[in-house]
Design an enzyme around this catalytic site. Structure first.
Site, PDB file in Angstrom:
ATOM      1  N   THR A 123       0.332  -1.354  -0.008  1.00 46.40           N
ATOM      2  CA  THR A 123      -0.229   0.542   0.206  1.00 46.40           C
ATOM      3  C   THR A 123       1.376   1.241  -0.191  1.00 46.40           C
ATOM      4  O   THR A 123       1.510   1.519   0.414  1.00 46.40           O
ATOM      5  CB  THR A 123      -0.891  -0.183   1.759  1.00 46.40           C
ATOM      6  OG1 THR A 123      -1.863   1.101   1.545  1.00 46.40           O
ATOM      7  CG2 THR A 123       0.251  -0.160   2.914  1.00 46.40           C
ATOM      8  N   ASP A 124       0.093   2.104  -0.484  1.00 42.15           N
ATOM      9  CA  ASP A 124       0.712   4.163  -0.371  1.00 42.15           C
ATOM     10  C   ASP A 124       1.262   4.563   0.665  1.00 42.15           C
ATOM     11  O   ASP A 124       2.091   5.351   1.249  1.00 42.15           O
ATOM     12  CB  ASP A 124       0.180   4.362  -1.465  1.00 42.15           C
ATOM     13  CG  ASP A 124      -1.395   5.019  -1.197  1.00 42.15           C
ATOM     14  OD1 ASP A 124      -1.447   3.811   0.370  1.00 42.15           O
ATOM     15  OD2 ASP A 124      -1.702   6.025  -1.512  1.00 42.15           O
ATOM     16  N   GLU A 125       0.108   3.581   1.493  1.00 45.05           N
ATOM     17  CA  GLU A 125       0.707   4.521   3.478  1.00 45.05           C
ATOM     18  C   GLU A 125       2.176   4.218   3.744  1.00 45.05           C
ATOM     19  O   GLU A 125       2.284   4.649   5.131  1.00 45.05           O
ATOM     20  CB  GLU A 125      -0.445   2.909   4.004  1.00 45.05           C
ATOM     21  CG  GLU A 125      -2.091   3.785   3.599  1.00 45.05           C
ATOM     22  CD  GLU A 125      -2.710   3.816   5.116  1.00 45.05           C
ATOM     23  OE1 GLU A 125      -2.639   3.666   6.044  1.00 45.05           O
ATOM     24  OE2 GLU A 125      -4.081   3.525   4.525  1.00 45.05           O
ATOM     25  N   TYR A 147      -1.389  -0.084  11.559  1.00 44.37           N
ATOM     26  CA  TYR A 147      -1.888  -1.189   9.744  1.00 44.37           C
ATOM     27  C   TYR A 147      -0.788  -0.935   8.858  1.00 44.37           C
ATOM     28  O   TYR A 147       0.140  -1.431   8.444  1.00 44.37           O
ATOM     29  CB  TYR A 147      -3.034  -0.298   9.654  1.00 44.37           C
ATOM     30  CG  TYR A 147      -3.425  -0.574   7.979  1.00 44.37           C
ATOM     31  CD1 TYR A 147      -3.360  -2.576   7.375  1.00 44.37           C
ATOM     32  CD2 TYR A 147      -3.282  -0.562   6.797  1.00 44.37           C
ATOM     33  CE1 TYR A 147      -3.148  -2.581   6.407  1.00 44.37           C
ATOM     34  CE2 TYR A 147      -3.122   0.133   5.738  1.00 44.37           C
ATOM     35  CZ  TYR A 147      -3.513  -1.271   4.919  1.00 44.37           C
ATOM     36  OH  TYR A 147      -3.141  -1.425   3.930  1.00 44.37           O
ATOM     37  N   LYS A 151       2.194  -3.875   7.304  1.00 43.39           N
ATOM     38  CA  LYS A 151       2.381  -3.625   5.974  1.00 43.39           C
ATOM     39  C   LYS A 151       4.078  -2.890   5.279  1.00 43.39           C
ATOM     40  O   LYS A 151       4.239  -4.258   4.732  1.00 43.39           O
ATOM     41  CB  LYS A 151       1.076  -2.587   5.204  1.00 43.39           C
ATOM     42  CG  LYS A 151       0.052  -2.987   5.199  1.00 43.39           C
ATOM     43  CD  LYS A 151      -0.287  -4.366   4.854  1.00 43.39           C
ATOM     44  CE  LYS A 151      -0.317  -4.612   3.562  1.00 43.39           C
ATOM     45  NZ  LYS A 151      -1.278  -5.596   2.847  1.00 43.39           N
TER      46      LYS A 151
HETATM   47  P1  NAD Z   1      -9.902  -6.854   3.117  1.00 42.90           P
HETATM   48  O1  NAD Z   1      -9.793  -6.245   3.941  1.00 42.90           O
HETATM   49  O2  NAD Z   1     -11.483  -6.801   1.700  1.00 42.90           O
HETATM   50  O3  NAD Z   1     -10.146  -8.254   2.486  1.00 42.90           O
HETATM   51  C1  NAD Z   1      -8.868  -9.222   3.005  1.00 42.90           C
HETATM   52  C2  NAD Z   1      -8.786 -10.657   2.760  1.00 42.90           C
HETATM   53  O4  NAD Z   1      -7.755 -10.744   3.262  1.00 42.90           O
HETATM   54  C3  NAD Z   1     -10.226 -11.278   3.438  1.00 42.90           C
HETATM   55  O5  NAD Z   1     -10.916 -12.040   2.468  1.00 42.90           O
HETATM   56  C4  NAD Z   1     -10.079 -11.437   4.817  1.00 42.90           C
HETATM   57  O6  NAD Z   1     -10.862 -12.657   5.075  1.00 42.90           O
HETATM   58  C5  NAD Z   1      -8.274 -12.423   4.336  1.00 42.90           C
HETATM   59  N1  NAD Z   1      -8.372 -12.882   5.100  1.00 42.90           N
HETATM   60  C6  NAD Z   1      -7.902 -12.145   6.867  1.00 42.90           C
HETATM   61  N2  NAD Z   1      -6.148 -12.702   7.488  1.00 42.90           N
HETATM   62  C7  NAD Z   1      -6.148 -14.112   6.552  1.00 42.90           C
HETATM   63  C8  NAD Z   1      -5.518 -15.158   6.832  1.00 42.90           C
HETATM   64  N3  NAD Z   1      -5.003 -14.573   8.649  1.00 42.90           N
HETATM   65  N4  NAD Z   1      -4.921 -15.837   6.458  1.00 42.90           N
HETATM   66  C9  NAD Z   1      -6.627 -15.942   5.055  1.00 42.90           C
HETATM   67  N5  NAD Z   1      -6.561 -14.738   4.842  1.00 42.90           N
HETATM   68  C10 NAD Z   1      -7.049 -13.790   5.689  1.00 42.90           C
HETATM   69  O7  NAD Z   1      -9.066  -5.870   1.890  1.00 42.90           O
HETATM   70  P2  NAD Z   1      -8.525  -5.232   0.630  1.00 42.90           P
HETATM   71  O8  NAD Z   1      -9.242  -3.986   0.478  1.00 42.90           O
HETATM   72  O9  NAD Z   1      -8.838  -6.250  -0.262  1.00 42.90           O
HETATM   73  O10 NAD Z   1      -6.761  -5.684   0.414  1.00 42.90           O
HETATM   74  C11 NAD Z   1      -6.340  -7.012   0.130  1.00 42.90           C
HETATM   75  C12 NAD Z   1      -4.707  -6.352  -0.062  1.00 42.90           C
HETATM   76  O11 NAD Z   1      -4.932  -5.435  -0.771  1.00 42.90           O
HETATM   77  C13 NAD Z   1      -4.079  -5.906   1.297  1.00 42.90           C
HETATM   78  O12 NAD Z   1      -3.205  -6.303   2.078  1.00 42.90           O
HETATM   79  C14 NAD Z   1      -4.344  -4.454   1.549  1.00 42.90           C
HETATM   80  O13 NAD Z   1      -3.299  -4.418   2.234  1.00 42.90           O
HETATM   81  C15 NAD Z   1      -3.991  -3.445   0.755  1.00 42.90           C
HETATM   82  N6  NAD Z   1      -4.655  -2.619  -0.350  1.00 42.90           N
HETATM   83  C16 NAD Z   1      -5.592  -2.186   0.234  1.00 42.90           C
HETATM   84  C17 NAD Z   1      -6.009  -0.940  -0.378  1.00 42.90           C
HETATM   85  C18 NAD Z   1      -7.631  -0.340  -0.315  1.00 42.90           C
HETATM   86  O14 NAD Z   1      -7.524   0.123  -0.736  1.00 42.90           O
HETATM   87  N7  NAD Z   1      -8.105  -1.286  -0.250  1.00 42.90           N
HETATM   88  C19 NAD Z   1      -5.377  -0.296  -1.036  1.00 42.90           C
HETATM   89  C20 NAD Z   1      -3.647  -0.777  -0.892  1.00 42.90           C
HETATM   90  C21 NAD Z   1      -3.028  -1.866  -1.104  1.00 42.90           C
HETATM   91  O1  TDX Z   2     -15.590   7.001   8.277  1.00 46.90           O
HETATM   92  C1  TDX Z   2     -14.860   7.929   7.435  1.00 46.90           C
HETATM   93  N1  TDX Z   2     -14.103   9.361   7.903  1.00 46.90           N
HETATM   94  C2  TDX Z   2     -13.394   9.695   7.439  1.00 46.90           C
HETATM   95  O2  TDX Z   2     -12.964  10.927   7.132  1.00 46.90           O
HETATM   96  C3  TDX Z   2     -13.334   6.993   7.644  1.00 46.90           C
HETATM   97  C4  TDX Z   2     -13.523   5.068   7.767  1.00 46.90           C
HETATM   98  C5  TDX Z   2     -12.955   7.361   6.831  1.00 46.90           C
HETATM   99  N2  TDX Z   2     -12.609   8.801   7.082  1.00 46.90           N
HETATM  100  C6  TDX Z   2     -11.362   9.156   5.922  1.00 46.90           C
HETATM  101  C7  TDX Z   2      -9.985   8.842   6.158  1.00 46.90           C
HETATM  102  C8  TDX Z   2      -8.960   8.842   5.534  1.00 46.90           C
HETATM  103  O3  TDX Z   2      -8.497  10.412   4.980  1.00 46.90           O
HETATM  104  O4  TDX Z   2     -11.196   8.979   4.945  1.00 46.90           O
HETATM  105  C9  TDX Z   2     -10.232   8.872   3.953  1.00 46.90           C
HETATM  106  C10 TDX Z   2     -10.018   7.509   3.541  1.00 46.90           C
HETATM  107  O5  TDX Z   2     -10.071   6.346   4.772  1.00 46.90           O
HETATM  108  P1  TDX Z   2     -10.260   5.189   4.411  1.00 46.90           P
HETATM  109  O6  TDX Z   2     -10.895   4.187   3.858  1.00 46.90           O
HETATM  110  O7  TDX Z   2     -10.370   4.611   5.939  1.00 46.90           O
HETATM  111  O8  TDX Z   2      -9.377   4.611   3.927  1.00 46.90           O
HETATM  112  P2  TDX Z   2      -7.111   5.067   4.665  1.00 46.90           P
HETATM  113  O9  TDX Z   2      -7.084   5.552   5.706  1.00 46.90           O
HETATM  114  O10 TDX Z   2      -6.869   5.736   3.169  1.00 46.90           O
HETATM  115  O11 TDX Z   2      -6.259   3.487   4.253  1.00 46.90           O
HETATM  116  C11 TDX Z   2      -7.041   2.509   2.296  1.00 46.90           C
HETATM  117  O12 TDX Z   2      -6.093   2.693   1.579  1.00 46.90           O
HETATM  118  C12 TDX Z   2      -4.666   2.364   1.807  1.00 46.90           C
HETATM  119  C13 TDX Z   2      -7.454   0.901   2.667  1.00 46.90           C
HETATM  120  O13 TDX Z   2      -8.146   1.625   4.043  1.00 46.90           O
HETATM  121  C14 TDX Z   2      -6.010   0.707   3.360  1.00 46.90           C
HETATM  122  O14 TDX Z   2      -6.363  -0.608   3.173  1.00 46.90           O
HETATM  123  C15 TDX Z   2      -4.727   0.860   1.648  1.00 46.90           C
HETATM  124  O15 TDX Z   2      -3.704   0.232   2.053  1.00 46.90           O
END
Ligand code: NAD
Ligand code: TDX
Length: 333
Positions: A123-125, A147, A151
Site C-alpha cells: 500500500t501507499d500508506e 496498519y 504492512k
Molecule cells: P479486505 O479486508 O477486503 O480483505 C482481506 C481478505 O483477507 C479477507 O477475505 C480476509 O478474510 C482475508 N484474511 C485476513 N486475514 C487472513 C489470514 N490470516 N489468513 C487468510 N486470509 C486472511 O482487504 P482489501 O481491501 O481487499 O485489501 C487486499 C490487500 O490490498 C491488503 O493486503 C491491503 O493491505 C492491500 N491494499 C488495499 C487497499 C485498499 O484501498 N483497499 C489499498 C492498497 C493496498
Molecule cells: O468514517 C470515515 N471518515 C473519514 O473521514 C472513514 C472510514 C474515513 N475517513 C477518512 C480517512 C481517510 O482520510 O477518509 C479517508 C479514507 O479512509 P479509509 O477508507 O479508511 O482509507 P485509508 O485510511 O486511506 O486506507 C485505505 O487505503 C490504503 C485502505 O483502507 C487501506 O487498506 C489501504 O492500504
C-alpha cells in the site's frame, strides 16, 4: 499458470480472481482465505462453479495449511491482510499476526517449495504522509499507524527474502482502491451506504485529507502486469492519479445519490491521520500500465452498484459491522 491467491474472498482479491479467470482460460486459482469479518464468499458466487477455481479455508499464519495450498502452484499473490486503519487503532494484534507473521509464513513456504513468482500486495500508506510531490518506490518507509507499520514490516521482510535468499518476489504499492464489494467500513462504501440509510456521514477532522483514488479493476490489471512482466526484487507503485479531498469526495457521493449535504457530520480526527498520499508511478507506466477508468464514471458506477446490491451490504451492516462501529464511536466522538 496455476496461482495461489491469499485473501481472495476480500474486496481486491475477489476482483483479481475474476480478472484472471476471465482473461486467462488456461489458468487456475486456489483461493486461501481465513474468512475473517472481511472475507465474503458472496464476492465470488459467480465463479464458484468454475472447475479452474478452488476455495480453501485457512490462515496464512498456519504453515501446514499454507504449504498444502501452495503445493504445485507457479505463483503466489498475497492479498490477505487486516486492512482497516481504524481497526488497527482500536487493536493491532491481528494486524501484526496476519500482515507480518502471515507474510513470513508464506515466504518460508515459497522458499521451501521453490515458487517461481511471489507478489506481495502492499500500500501507499507505507510511505506515510506526503506533504508535497509524490513518493518514488525508493522513498523511505515512514508508516504512521499500526496498519501501515505492519504492512511496512511485511514489505521489508519480502525485500529481505529477495536480497538474502533470491526468492523471486515483487511488491505492488497501490493507492486507495474503490469499487463494488468493498466492506462498508472504508470511506466510499461507508458513506454511500450510510447516505442510503439517511445516517450522518462521520467526516474526520477538517475533511481536507487527500487520497489518490484507484478503481479496483485498474489495480487488478496492474497486479496482473507485475505478475507477468515485473522484474523480481522490484517494487511498483500503482496510483489512480486522482487526488481528492475527503470533503469534495463526500459532496460528490451525496450529489450522485441526490442526498442533502446536511448529512455530513464533522467528527474528531483519526489519531495519526495521514494528510496526503501521492505516488510516483513512472515505473509501472514504463511497463505499459495506466488507469483505464475515469474517476467520475467509476464512482458513479460504484454508487449504482451499492444502490442495486442492498442484499450484499445490509446483512453486513446489521451484523459484524454494527459491533465494530459501536466500538469505534464508544467514546462519543
Ligand atoms: P479486505 O479486508 O477486503 O480483505 C482481506 C481478505 O483477507 C479477507 O477475505 C480476509 O478474510 C482475508 N484474511 C485476513 N486475514 C487472513 C489470514 N490470516 N489468513 C487468510 N486470509 C486472511 O482487504 P482489501 O481491501 O481487499 O485489501 C487486499 C490487500 O490490498 C491488503 O493486503 C491491503 O493491505 C492491500 N491494499 C488495499 C487497499 C485498499 O484501498 N483497499 C489499498 C492498497 C493496498
Ligand atoms: O468514517 C470515515 N471518515 C473519514 O473521514 C472513514 C472510514 C474515513 N475517513 C477518512 C480517512 C481517510 O482520510 O477518509 C479517508 C479514507 O479512509 P479509509 O477508507 O479508511 O482509507 P485509508 O485510511 O486511506 O486506507 C485505505 O487505503 C490504503 C485502505 O483502507 C487501506 O487498506 C489501504 O492500504
Amino acid at each position: 499458470m496455476k496461482l495461489l491467491v491469499t485473501g481472495g474472498a476480500g474486496f481486491i482479491g475477489s476482483h483479481f480472481i475474476r480478472h484472471i479467470l476471465r482473461k486467462y482460460p488456461g489458468d487456475s486459482v486456489v483461493n486461501l482465505d481465513k474468512l475473517t469479518y472481511a472475507g465474503n464468499l458472496e464476492n465470488l458466487r459467480d465463479v464458484e462453479g468454475d472447475s479452474r477455481y478452488r476455495f480453501v479455508r485457512g490462515d496464512i499464519c498456519d504453515g501446514a495449511a499454507v504449504r498444502e495450498a501452495m503445493r504445485g502452484v507457479d505463483a503466489v499473490l498475497n492479498f490477505a491482510a487486516e486492512s482497516h486503519v481504524d481497526r488497527s487503532i482500536l487493536g493491532a494484534d491481528e494486524f501484526l499476526k496476519t500482515d507480518v507473521l502471515g507474510t513470513f509464513t508464506l515466504l518460508e513456504a515459497a522458499r521451501e517449495l521453490g515458487i517461481s513468482r511471489c507478489v506481495q500486495i502492499s500500500t501507499d500508506e507505507v510511505y506515510g504522509s506526503i506533504e508535497r510531490g509524490a513518493a518514488k518506490e525508493s522513498a523511505p518507509l515512514r508508516p504512521s499507524n499500526p496498519y501501515s507499520a505492519s504492512k511496512a514490516g511485511a514489505d521489508l521482510l519480502v525485500s529481505a527474502y529477495w536480497t538474502t535468499h533470491r526468492l523471486p518476489v515483487l511488491i505492488t504499492r497501490s493507492s486507495n482502491n474503490f469499487g463494488p464489494n468493498q466492506y462498508p467500513e472504508k470511506l466510499i462504501p461507508l458513506f454511500i451506504t450510510h447516505a442510503l440509510e439517511d445516517r450522518p456521514l462521520p467526516l474526520y477532522g477538517d475533511g481536507k485529507n487527500v487520497r489518490d483514488w484507484l478503481y479496483v479493476r485498474d489495480n487488478c490489471a496492474a497486479i496482473d502486469l507485475v505478475l507477468h512482466a515485473g522484474v523480481p526484487g522490484e517494487v511498483y507503485n500503482v496510483g489512480g492519479g486522482t487526488e481528492v479531498e475527503n470533503i469534495v469526495l463526500t459532496r460528490q457521493i451525496l450529489r450522485l445519490l441526490g442526498k442533502p449535504e446536511s448529512l455530513i457530520q464533522p467528527v474528531k480526527d483519526r489519531p495519526g491521520h495521514d494528510r496526503r498520499y501521492a505516488l510516483d508511478c513512472h515505473k509501472i507506466r514504463a511497463l505499459g500500465w495506466k488507469p483505464a477508468h475515469e474517476f467520475g464514471a467509476a464512482l458513479a458506477e460504484t454508487v449504482r452498484w451499492y444502490q442495486e446490491h442492498e442484499a450484499w451490504w445490509r446483512p453486513i451492516k446489521s451484523g459484524e459491522f454494527k459491533a465494530y462501529y459501536a466500538r469505534q464511536y464508544a467514546s462519543g466522538a
